[in-house]
Design a protein around this motif. Sequence first.
Motif, short mmCIF file in Angstrom:
data_model
loop_
_atom_site.label_atom_id
_atom_site.label_comp_id
_atom_site.label_asym_id
_atom_site.label_seq_id
_atom_site.Cartn_x
_atom_site.Cartn_y
_atom_site.Cartn_z
N VAL A 146 -6.60 -5.26 8.97
CA VAL A 146 -5.93 -6.48 9.42
C VAL A 146 -6.87 -7.68 9.45
CG1 VAL A 146 -4.69 -7.56 11.33
CG2 VAL A 146 -4.23 -5.18 10.73
N GLU A 147 -8.08 -7.49 9.95
CA GLU A 147 -9.01 -8.62 10.04
C GLU A 147 -10.15 -8.52 9.03
OE1 GLU A 147 -10.38 -9.08 14.05
OE2 GLU A 147 -8.40 -9.66 14.81
N GLY A 148 -10.58 -7.32 8.72
CA GLY A 148 -11.73 -7.18 7.84
C GLY A 148 -11.40 -6.82 6.41
N GLY A 149 -10.15 -6.52 6.14
CA GLY A 149 -9.77 -6.11 4.79
C GLY A 149 -9.44 -7.28 3.88
N LEU A 150 -9.35 -6.98 2.60
CA LEU A 150 -8.95 -7.98 1.61
C LEU A 150 -7.49 -7.76 1.25
CD1 LEU A 150 -12.06 -7.84 -0.77
CD2 LEU A 150 -11.56 -9.58 0.95
N TYR A 151 -6.68 -8.78 1.43
CA TYR A 151 -5.28 -8.63 1.03
C TYR A 151 -4.65 -9.98 0.69
CZ TYR A 151 -4.66 -9.44 6.12
OH TYR A 151 -4.72 -9.91 7.40
N ALA A 152 -5.42 -10.79 -0.02
CA ALA A 152 -4.88 -12.06 -0.49
C ALA A 152 -3.86 -11.84 -1.60
CB ALA A 152 -6.00 -12.97 -0.98
N THR A 153 -3.99 -10.72 -2.30
CA THR A 153 -3.04 -10.36 -3.35
C THR A 153 -2.52 -8.96 -3.09
OG1 THR A 153 -4.67 -9.36 -4.83
CG2 THR A 153 -4.36 -11.76 -4.99
N ALA A 154 -1.45 -8.60 -3.77
CA ALA A 154 -0.87 -7.27 -3.60
C ALA A 154 -1.86 -6.19 -4.04
CB ALA A 154 0.42 -7.16 -4.40
N ASP A 155 -2.58 -6.43 -5.13
CA ASP A 155 -3.54 -5.44 -5.62
C ASP A 155 -4.66 -5.22 -4.61
OD1 ASP A 155 -2.12 -5.06 -7.93
OD2 ASP A 155 -3.35 -6.42 -9.14
N GLU A 156 -5.17 -6.30 -4.04
CA GLU A 156 -6.22 -6.18 -3.03
C GLU A 156 -5.73 -5.41 -1.81
OE1 GLU A 156 -8.98 -10.18 -3.74
OE2 GLU A 156 -7.62 -10.06 -2.04
N ALA A 157 -4.52 -5.74 -1.39
CA ALA A 157 -3.96 -5.10 -0.20
C ALA A 157 -3.79 -3.60 -0.43
CB ALA A 157 -2.62 -5.74 0.15
N TYR A 158 -3.26 -3.25 -1.58
CA TYR A 158 -3.04 -1.83 -1.87
C TYR A 158 -4.37 -1.07 -1.93
CZ TYR A 158 -0.77 2.32 -3.75
OH TYR A 158 -0.29 3.59 -3.91
N ARG A 159 -5.36 -1.69 -2.54
CA ARG A 159 -6.68 -1.05 -2.63
C ARG A 159 -7.29 -0.88 -1.24
NH1 ARG A 159 -8.15 -3.72 -6.56
NH2 ARG A 159 -9.19 -5.46 -5.51
N THR A 160 -7.13 -1.87 -0.39
CA THR A 160 -7.65 -1.79 0.98
C THR A 160 -7.01 -0.63 1.73
OG1 THR A 160 -8.12 -4.16 1.10
CG2 THR A 160 -7.82 -3.01 3.19
N VAL A 161 -5.71 -0.48 1.57
CA VAL A 161 -4.99 0.61 2.23
C VAL A 161 -5.43 1.97 1.68
CG1 VAL A 161 -2.71 1.67 2.50
CG2 VAL A 161 -3.00 -0.78 2.86
N GLU A 162 -5.54 2.05 0.36
CA GLU A 162 -5.94 3.32 -0.27
C GLU A 162 -7.33 3.77 0.17
OE1 GLU A 162 -5.53 3.02 -4.56
OE2 GLU A 162 -4.00 4.60 -4.41
N GLU A 163 -8.22 2.83 0.40
CA GLU A 163 -9.61 3.16 0.73
C GLU A 163 -9.82 3.45 2.21
OE1 GLU A 163 -11.78 -0.16 -0.75
OE2 GLU A 163 -11.60 0.44 -2.87
N PHE A 164 -8.82 3.18 3.03
CA PHE A 164 -8.99 3.39 4.47
C PHE A 164 -9.05 4.88 4.80
CE2 PHE A 164 -7.25 4.24 8.68
CZ PHE A 164 -8.05 3.42 9.47
N GLU A 165 -10.01 5.23 5.66
CA GLU A 165 -10.15 6.61 6.14
C GLU A 165 -10.48 6.59 7.63
OE1 GLU A 165 -13.23 8.34 3.78
OE2 GLU A 165 -11.85 8.93 2.17
N PHE A 166 -9.98 7.60 8.33
CA PHE A 166 -10.28 7.71 9.76
C PHE A 166 -10.56 9.16 10.11
CE2 PHE A 166 -9.07 8.41 14.19
CZ PHE A 166 -9.81 7.42 14.83
N TYR A 167 -11.61 9.36 10.90
CA TYR A 167 -12.00 10.69 11.36
C TYR A 167 -11.78 10.78 12.87
CZ TYR A 167 -14.39 11.19 6.85
OH TYR A 167 -14.67 11.27 5.51
N ASN A 168 -11.05 11.79 13.30
CA ASN A 168 -10.85 11.98 14.74
C ASN A 168 -12.18 12.27 15.44
OD1 ASN A 168 -7.97 11.70 15.31
ND2 ASN A 168 -7.71 13.45 13.92
N ASP A 169 -13.07 12.91 14.72
CA ASP A 169 -14.43 13.15 15.24
C ASP A 169 -15.37 12.21 14.50
OD1 ASP A 169 -16.93 13.97 15.97
OD2 ASP A 169 -16.57 16.11 15.63
#
Length: 235
Positions: A146-169
């Motif tokens: 939301v604040e640190g990602g790139l999403y000025a364009t649809a391609d940037e937004a999709y890439r930002t979402v695809e690259e996101f990862e979260f670890y519970n630990d």
Amino acid sequence: MTDYPEIAARFARDTAGHRLIVLHEDGLYRHLRFASRPSGYSQYWFDLITTPGQLVFSGDGESYVFRRTTDMFEFFRSGIWRDGSTHINPGYWSEKLASDRESVKDFQEDLFVKLIWEQANHLIEQEYVKPDQADRFRQAIKDDIVEGGLYATADEAYRTVEEFEFYNDPSKEFDYRHTADVRFEDAWEWFSATKDFDWWFLWACHAIVWGIARYDRVRKYGLQALATPAEAVAA
């Protein structure tokens, strides 16, 4: 169906001084111009041109060609209600564009952010994110997308979402032996909802139905002569 009230308000402001100029009228062959100057060109002028089976909108921006019925004015009169108010149906009307129907939609950052939070909350509710890690997950969404990602364009937004990862630990985040607990693997299913109609297409939809209503009103009261240029009468 939505009239996009903010665009309706803008259209009303942009065309406050417009008048109808009938450049040609012969059955289904019509050429109508709407502008604030007698010369026919002014800011936000637009034309409605019909031939059997087709309506062309052109003006200060992109032009659009619609095809559906023999008399396209009759088709768009569905947006003129009995009380005289005008309404648009951009979803249905865009299906009648002669080409490149998707070109009238743009990536919308606000829709993207809204959908990201909806998807994030869904992942929390389904406990892909452990309850005690929910706050950290929300912070990661905020920081990385939301604040640190790139999403000025649809391609940037999709890439930002695809690259996101979260670890519970969090201790496993940099350990190659472990994979992320949360990823937006189904982004392709909902990402199309980040697009909505661009403002000019919506403006054009308002222009079409408003212009036809104005034309009908002139004909109803027999005022065609007032809307016909002198040179057209002489011809």
